[in-house]
Scaffold this active site. Structure first.
Site, mmCIF file in Angstrom:
data_model
loop_
_atom_site.group_PDB
_atom_site.id
_atom_site.type_symbol
_atom_site.label_atom_id
_atom_site.label_comp_id
_atom_site.label_asym_id
_atom_site.label_seq_id
_atom_site.Cartn_x
_atom_site.Cartn_y
_atom_site.Cartn_z
ATOM 1 N N LYS A 85 54.147 46.794 38.318
ATOM 2 C CA LYS A 85 54.228 45.671 37.375
ATOM 3 C C LYS A 85 55.160 45.981 36.205
ATOM 4 O O LYS A 85 55.622 45.063 35.526
ATOM 5 C CB LYS A 85 52.845 45.270 36.878
ATOM 6 N N ASP A 86 55.464 47.280 35.962
ATOM 7 C CA ASP A 86 56.377 47.655 34.884
ATOM 8 C C ASP A 86 57.828 47.728 35.336
ATOM 9 O O ASP A 86 58.714 47.977 34.526
ATOM 10 C CB ASP A 86 55.982 49.029 34.314
ATOM 11 N N ARG A 133 51.104 37.029 28.900
ATOM 12 C CA ARG A 133 50.418 36.403 30.035
ATOM 13 C C ARG A 133 48.916 36.330 29.782
ATOM 14 O O ARG A 133 48.282 35.285 30.008
ATOM 15 C CB ARG A 133 50.706 37.226 31.304
ATOM 16 N N ARG A 134 48.340 37.426 29.314
ATOM 17 C CA ARG A 134 46.907 37.422 29.018
ATOM 18 C C ARG A 134 46.593 36.512 27.838
ATOM 19 O O ARG A 134 45.593 35.795 27.847
ATOM 20 C CB ARG A 134 46.434 38.853 28.747
ATOM 21 N N ARG A 151 48.533 47.996 21.666
ATOM 22 C CA ARG A 151 49.449 48.843 22.441
ATOM 23 C C ARG A 151 48.864 50.232 22.577
ATOM 24 O O ARG A 151 47.874 50.573 21.949
ATOM 25 C CB ARG A 151 50.821 48.922 21.741
ATOM 26 N N ARG A 157 43.584 52.483 23.750
ATOM 27 C CA ARG A 157 43.086 51.108 23.615
ATOM 28 C C ARG A 157 41.565 51.074 23.611
ATOM 29 O O ARG A 157 40.955 50.340 22.828
ATOM 30 C CB ARG A 157 43.649 50.242 24.754
ATOM 31 N N CYS A 244 58.490 40.287 30.425
ATOM 32 C CA CYS A 244 57.290 40.331 29.590
ATOM 33 C C CYS A 244 57.472 39.500 28.326
ATOM 34 O O CYS A 244 56.558 39.367 27.531
ATOM 35 C CB CYS A 244 56.920 41.765 29.253
#
Length: 305
Positions: A85-86, A133-134, A151, A157, A244
């Site tokens: 995904k990155d 997106r979230r 981040r 986190r 992103c």
């Protein structure tokens, strides 16, 4: 290929999750190539170092790749391991993805020490995520929530949540599970109601396109079913010119009768408005392009602009 002794150097980020993923790839590779000597080349990327701004503000997910790719170009590493995904939709330079491993849980995770799910959060609760997106999907469900940037690596986190900075945070299930934090998942945010990032949960190996020996080494790890699904998701994102900086979500799964089903979403992190579309198909690229066209026809261009 004959399994002659050889040293393989794998470039990796230094975060606990990146190192876990690289160890996982190395362990799988040794199963098929027992004479292989594997060395890690740990590197720090700009995406790891700039933590006071969102990824969208500092240039996108490609920031997690550049230093690793430069190490390959300088001949200091033979390959690199990434969360797919990155990885940008178009590889920047003479690179290929010889292996995409079997996908782990693609869903997002709702993580909280006090609340069981998004619906259970009190009015105006503070939720941590830097993903647009979230944020878009949270705003669609609960426009009253305070959404705050978050981040750092998974451990960082979780520590911020435990310190009381947030009422809840949203992370990827796969990352939590890989690091042994399964118990922190209070609720899975599942498709079709909630869509993940394109290719979320999949690990990819990157190497130089002209390095036939390394490509051949990794061919045994490529998971065909995962590859076709993530290729459809990435094709949709590529057709939308997504990054992103734009809230784009996608999820493809194989159908029992053959072919696959792809769901896509483009939204607004500012107000939660979104358009959705879905389709069935056999060819990943064509299916991704079709869902992207449907999203654009439904008004996604306003959010992409």
């Amino acid at each position: 290929m004959p399994d002659t002794p050889r040293i393989l150097r794998i470039a990796t980020r230094k975060s606990p999750l990146a190192l876990w993923q690289t160890e996982h790839v190395a362990a799988r590779l040794r199963e098929f190539h027992p004479t292989l000597t594997i060395e890690f080349v740990p590197l720090s990327t700009r995406g790891d170092e700039v933590l006071d701004r969102s990824l969208a503000a500092v240039g996108g997910k490609g920031l997690f790749l550049k230093e690793l790719e430069q190490a390959m170009l300088r001949g200091e590493a033979d390959c690199a391991v990434h969360s797919l995904k990155d990885v940008p939709m178009e590889l920047d330079g003479p690179f290929a993805l010889p292996a995409i491993l079997k996908r782990a849980d693609p869903a997002d995770a709702f993580v909280s020490n006090r609340y069981d799910g998004i619906d259970a959060l009190p009015q105006g609760a503070r939720v941590g995520t830097s993903s647009l997106r979230r944020q878009a999907q949270l705003r669609a469900l609960r426009p009253d929530l305070q959404l705050a940037d978050l981040r750092g690596n998974v451990n960082t986190r979780l520590a911020k949540l435990d310190a009381g900075d947030y009422d809840a945070i949203v992370l990827a299930c796969a990352g939590l599970q890989r690091l042994g934090f399964d118990a922190r998942i209070r609720a899975r945010l599942d498709a079709p109601t909630w869509l993940p990032a394109p290719a979320q949960g999949a690990i990819a190996v990157e190497c130089r396109d002209d390095d036939a020996e390394t490509r051949a080494l990794f061919a045994v790890l490529d998971h065909a079913q995962t590859r076709v699904c993530v290729e459809a998701e990435r094709a949709m994102n590529r057709a939308l010119h997504g990054s992103c900086q734009v809230p784009v979500a996608a999820f493809a799964e194989l159908c029992d009768g053959g072919g696959m089903h792809l769901s896509g979403l483009v939204g607004s992190a500012a107000d939660g408005r979104a358009v959705r579309s879905a389709a069935f198909g056999d060819a990943p690229e064509a299916l991704g392009q079709r869902v992207a066209r449907q999203l654009l026809d439904a008004g996604a261009g306003e959010f992409l602009a």
